[in-house]
Design an enzyme around this catalytic site. Structure first.
Site, short mmCIF file in Angstrom:
data_model
loop_
_atom_site.label_atom_id
_atom_site.label_comp_id
_atom_site.label_asym_id
_atom_site.label_seq_id
_atom_site.Cartn_x
_atom_site.Cartn_y
_atom_site.Cartn_z
N ASP B 194 22.77 21.27 -43.19
CA ASP B 194 21.62 21.78 -42.43
C ASP B 194 21.20 20.67 -41.48
O ASP B 194 20.67 19.63 -41.90
CB ASP B 194 20.50 22.12 -43.43
N GLN B 197 16.73 19.45 -38.67
CA GLN B 197 15.80 18.35 -38.35
C GLN B 197 16.53 17.17 -37.71
O GLN B 197 15.88 16.19 -37.34
CB GLN B 197 15.08 17.88 -39.62
N LYS B 220 13.86 23.95 -32.49
CA LYS B 220 13.43 22.63 -32.96
C LYS B 220 13.94 21.54 -32.03
O LYS B 220 13.77 20.35 -32.30
CB LYS B 220 13.93 22.39 -34.38
#
Lengths: 121, 407
Positions: B194, B197, B220
């Site tokens: 993932d 971030q 993001k």
């Protein structure tokens, strides 16, 4: 700070009904998953009338103060009246304008109480 | 020391709301003018469908759409056919989990970590029985316990799900080393990363990791909402049974059978989010024109500064769930005397946006940190030191207001 805000902080800092009844007839626990508030209500209901009530849990000032104010309001009322309370009643009780997410905190007491009436011990 | 690097001028929300202090970039970032313009240009100049129109505006739209795939491939140092456009990280991870469902056998195990966001936890949890699902615990410095992880890898390990950077602690894992160690034990174990971030905190090149799949979201990284990328090794993507089927992803449909197109179109059914892809392309171009090393240093410097200022202001009354030796652009904390939701609500009255709650990481909060909620701040390219100072001052005020008076 206005009067309503001070009232919320007073009930948050010095709650009258925080704790847990020793022999409740009804109880329920609900969570507000947005912010992690947890509320447990214990109720003592005799002949349909809410005799005693207490709350415990962890949460923000709104959720905890709303629970304290709500219990103050429902003691002495018939348990069936809990079904009649709406969002607007809680908003009036709190006396503050709340954003949709903060409203969830305030409504946790109502959801928990309504669930508790269906869970006789 | 933090630099004076700030890109507020590129983000029109600061014209509409000049007093905005936006510290929730881990949830979603703001959008620069160039991204808005790219999407607007599509709607106003070549608003056609992609890959199937034989008229000019459709061909222009297709050309722009596929050009973004190529630019994304360059950005990730990979091949265009390994780039699948889909609505975001959550969708991508679910595409992988659903696409692999038929390959799971009763003896298989899946390993995830305490740092995983729900989107990188629940899709895996529901693929196997609870006793075949392992959650890697944390070390004292909030890293993942590598010994636990590696001792649980064996011939039955079907998949390992890792975040590159935690959305709560902001800590990064040593993905190149860890993924290699996993593959050394079982080369057949699939590794899913993932990267949601990570995209604005480091240069993400999937080939640097020994992973099979990697997902991230456009929103993001200064792109629009509703668009993201699923990257996969070609052989890994080929394993995926399409999650959704429909138009444009097929070569032939008869009344008795259907055959699918080759990658990447096999996994992009229906009319895609064309403007979203074009906006993502503009965001990638925008990031490409920044000095990334300066951007990373700016953000990491601000969080390190914030860490120190919080610690100085509140001492033993604050617990910061981030490792000062592993700082990125995110920091979460619990402050004695004020609930995170009350703090966030107070800060909002001063136009400061922070996140309060469990940040879609309940196992981490409830079972590993032992706390129901934290306050999280996460910085962006437009965040300044003055923003952090304002946040610290208002946090002090909020605590004075909410903490129980001493008698």
């Amino acid at each position: 700070m206005n009067v309503a805000q001070q009232n919320i902080l007073d009930h948050y800092h010095y709650p009258e009904y925080q704790g847990s009844l020793e022999k409740p007839s009804h109880t329920a626990t609900c969570k507000n998953t947005t912010c992690g508030d947890v509320l447990t209500l214990t109720l003592e209901i005799k002949s349909g009338i809410i005799q005693k009530a207490a709350f415990s849990g962890e949460g923000c000032a709104i959720s905890q103060a709303a629970a304290d104010l709500f219990i103050e309001m429902i003691i002495g009322k018939h348990m069936d009246s809990l079904k009649e309370y709406t969002k607007d009643d809680i908003v009036k009780l709190i006396g503050l304008e709340l954003s949709p997410n903060r409203l969830k905190c305030a409504l946790l007491c109502l959801e928990t109480a309504q669930r508790a009436t269906k869970s006789e011990i | 020391m933090t630099s004076q690097f700030s890109l507020k001028k590129d983000f029109p929300i600061f014209v509409t709301r000049p007093d905005l202090v936006y510290l929730d970039n881990a949830a979603t970032s703001l959008t620069p003018s160039c991204v808005l313009k790219a999407m607007d240009d599509y709607y106003s100049s070549c608003r056609g469908t992609v890959t199937r129109g034989v008229y000019q505006i459709s061909e222009e739209a297709t050309s722009q759409y596929e050009s973004v795939r190529e630019r994304t491939a360059v950005f990730l140092n990979t091949k265009p056919e390994q780039i699948i456009f889909m609505p975001g990280t959550t969708h991508g991870l679910n595409m992988i989990a659903s696409g692999l469902r038929d390959d799971i056998k009763p003896h298989h195990t899946i390993i995830t970590t305490a740092l995983n966001h729900h989107a990188h936890f629940v899709p895996w949890q529901r693929l196997v029985d609870p006793d075949h699902f392992f959650v890697c615990p944390l070390t004292d410095t909030l890293g993942i316990d590598e010994d636990f992880l590696l001792t649980h890898i064996d011939e039955n390990t079907f998949l390992v799900a890792l975040p590159l950077i935690s959305n709560v602690t902001g800590g990064r894992i040593d993905a190149p080393s860890l993924t290699r160690k996993i593959k050394d034990i079982n080369p057949r174990t699939l590794i899913v990363l993932d990267a949601a971030q990570a995209m604005l905190n480091e240069s993400v090149t999937p080939e640097d990791y020994s992973c099979d799949f990697l997902c991230f979201s456009g929103h993001k990284m200064y792109g629009p909402t509703g668009i993201g990328v699923l990257w996969g090794k070609t052989e890994a993507l080929s394993l995926l049974e399409p999650f959704v089927v429909g138009g444009d992803m097929i070569t032939e449909v008869t009344t008795t059978h259907t055959t699918y197109r080759a990658l990447p179109h096999r996994l992009e059914p229906g009319t895609p989010n064309i403007s979203g892809v074009i906006g993502l392309g503009a965001a990638i171009d925008y990031i490409g024109n920044l000095d990334l090393s300066q951007l990373h240093n700016h953000k990491h410097g601000l969080i390190a500064y914030c860490f120190d200022e919080l610690q100085n202001a509140f001492g033993d009354d604050i617990t910061i769930f981030s490792d000062p030796g592993n700082i990125t652009s995110i920091l979460s904390f619990a402050l004695k005397g004020i609930h995170p939701h009350d703090l966030a609500g107070y800060l909002d009255t001063h136009n400061i946006c922070v996140r309060a709650g469990n940040h879609c990481a309940q196992p981490l909060h409830y079972e590993f940190l032992g706390i129901p909620a934290t306050t999280r701040i996460s910085v962006g390219a437009y965040t300044t030191r003055a923003d952090i100072d304002f946040f610290i001052n208002k946090t002090k005020e909020a605590r004075m207001l909410y903490q129980k008076p001493t008698v």
